[in-house]
Design an enzyme around this catalytic site. Structure first.
Site, PDB file in Angstrom:
ATOM      1  N   LEU A 110       0.416  -1.503   0.728  1.00 27.90           N
ATOM      2  CA  LEU A 110      -0.385   0.177   0.034  1.00 27.90           C
ATOM      3  C   LEU A 110       0.836   1.247  -0.254  1.00 27.90           C
ATOM      4  O   LEU A 110       1.864   1.368   0.777  1.00 27.90           O
ATOM      5  CB  LEU A 110      -0.897   0.109   1.372  1.00 27.90           C
ATOM      6  CG  LEU A 110      -2.023  -0.768   1.256  1.00 27.90           C
ATOM      7  CD1 LEU A 110      -3.148  -0.845   2.736  1.00 27.90           C
ATOM      8  CD2 LEU A 110      -3.126  -1.118   0.389  1.00 27.90           C
ATOM      9  N   GLY A 155       0.737  -5.010   1.056  1.00 24.71           N
ATOM     10  CA  GLY A 155      -0.748  -5.637   0.211  1.00 24.71           C
ATOM     11  C   GLY A 155      -0.268  -6.091  -0.928  1.00 24.71           C
ATOM     12  O   GLY A 155      -0.542  -6.542  -1.425  1.00 24.71           O
ATOM     13  N   ASN A 179       3.639  -7.300   6.672  1.00 21.50           N
ATOM     14  CA  ASN A 179       3.800  -6.622   8.097  1.00 21.50           C
ATOM     15  C   ASN A 179       3.987  -5.325   8.469  1.00 21.50           C
ATOM     16  O   ASN A 179       4.622  -4.449   8.620  1.00 21.50           O
ATOM     17  CB  ASN A 179       6.086  -6.240   7.539  1.00 21.50           C
ATOM     18  CG  ASN A 179       6.069  -5.766   6.089  1.00 21.50           C
ATOM     19  OD1 ASN A 179       5.031  -5.272   5.436  1.00 21.50           O
ATOM     20  ND2 ASN A 179       6.535  -4.779   5.792  1.00 21.50           N
ATOM     21  N   GLU A 180       2.326  -5.213   8.331  1.00 20.02           N
ATOM     22  CA  GLU A 180       1.972  -4.235   8.647  1.00 20.02           C
ATOM     23  C   GLU A 180       2.330  -3.365   9.720  1.00 20.02           C
ATOM     24  O   GLU A 180       2.446  -2.623  10.537  1.00 20.02           O
ATOM     25  CB  GLU A 180       0.068  -4.254   8.945  1.00 20.02           C
ATOM     26  CG  GLU A 180      -0.238  -4.240   7.199  1.00 20.02           C
ATOM     27  CD  GLU A 180       0.125  -5.309   6.801  1.00 20.02           C
ATOM     28  OE1 GLU A 180      -0.292  -5.508   5.232  1.00 20.02           O
ATOM     29  OE2 GLU A 180       0.703  -6.553   6.948  1.00 20.02           O
TER      30      GLU A 180
END
Length: 304
Positions: A110, A155, A179-180
């Protein structure tokens, strides 16, 4: 359609991507070496997606070509969804291979600049487009194969997880994972469910809490990808694998796919607006915006 209107009216963005392009040498070690990526400003008429459809085989090859790293901006997602929808409506198209024209990366995830300093309305529009990408791919009647010829964090990993089969280049420098949490962002329930459906509850729990990125061999070991091949054989292998999948009668495969995925899809479709509001409420918090700003400043310092 709102997606088409958005594509016509919106220009390119400068930004950085959620994700990083270095590999993780140990499953138990968290990777924290993000790189700054300046998204080149593309004219809205410059296609970010290229589709080659072979009518003789019924297979389309979708090339993501948004320099430098196929970041998932609103523009990109809009164009992506329009192309998937067109292929879905063409009943002669039975299979879709998704790959990248950018070197060393599938998609870096993202676009942070879609989440930083934006109005709640804009954030909501962006998140609806992320949802739409997932819904179109996860519920597709086509056979979908991700040909992952580079790193695929956040994403980008989600996009590959929506596919029926994942083939990744066997290069230890590449990485893949959700890995957010490394950025202080929480992966929503449908990210979590998609990964859990693929690798199981416990592996997903550890991966999401620690924001782990896996190198190709580790990703294969936990089932995050299905096959590793030399980098120059990714597309050839994807094409060969597609032939095997298309040998199965469409109706039987499609019904089975729907049976496996419908509960997960229904969970989002019945809570879609609430999910958007939750995202907007979270991402526009002062504390989260501060975290994103600090992250961007850190990346700029690393680049300099």
């Amino acid at each position: 359609m709102a997606l088409r209107a958005a594509l016509r009216n919106r220009g390119g963005l400068s930004g950085v991507c959620v994700g990083q392009l270095s590999s993780c040498t140990s499953h138990a070690r968290v990777c924290v070496s993000p790189v700054l990526v300046t998204q080149q400003r593309n004219n809205s008429t410059s296609p970010k997606i290229k589709v080659d459809f072979d009518q003789s085989t019924g297979v389309a090859m979708m090339h993501m070509q948004s320099p430098p790293v196929n970041s998932l901006s609103l523009d990109f997602l809009t164009e992506f969804c329009i192309n998937v929808e067109k292929l879905e409506m063409d009943k002669s198209c039975r299979g879709l291979i998704i790959t990248s024209s950018q070197p060393k990366v599938f998609s870096a995830g993202l676009d942070i600049m879609e989440m930083y300093g934006k109005s709640p309305e804009r954030c909501g529009e962006f998140w609806k487009a992320v949802q739409e990408m997932w819904l179109k791919l996860y519920s597709s009647n086509m056979v979908t194969i991700a040909a992952i010829s580079g790193s695929s964090p956040a994403g980008g990993c989600l996009m590959s997880l929506t596919c029926d089969y994942r083939i990744m280049a066997d290069n230890p420098r590449y990485s893949i994972g959700l890995n957010e949490t490394q950025l202080g962002i929480v992966a929503p329930f449908w990210f979590k469910d998609t990964m859990k459906n693929t690798v199981g509850h416990r592996t997903t729990e550890i991966a999401l809490e620690l924001g782990l990125l896996y190198n190709p061999s580790e990703a294969l070991k936990i089932g995050l990808v299905d096959q590793l091949v030399p980098e120059d054989q990714v597309l050839t292998t994807a094409t060969q694998t597609m032939t095997k999948w298309l040998a199965i009668p469409d109706h039987a495969r499609q019904i089975t796919k729907s049976m496996m995925r419908k509960p997960t899809i229904d969970k989002l479709t019945s809570n879609r607006e609430a999910d958007i509001q939750n995202f907007v409420s979270f991402i526009t918090k002062d504390s989260i915006q501060k975290s994103l700003r600090m992250y961007l400043e850190m990346l700029k310092k690393r680049k300099s």
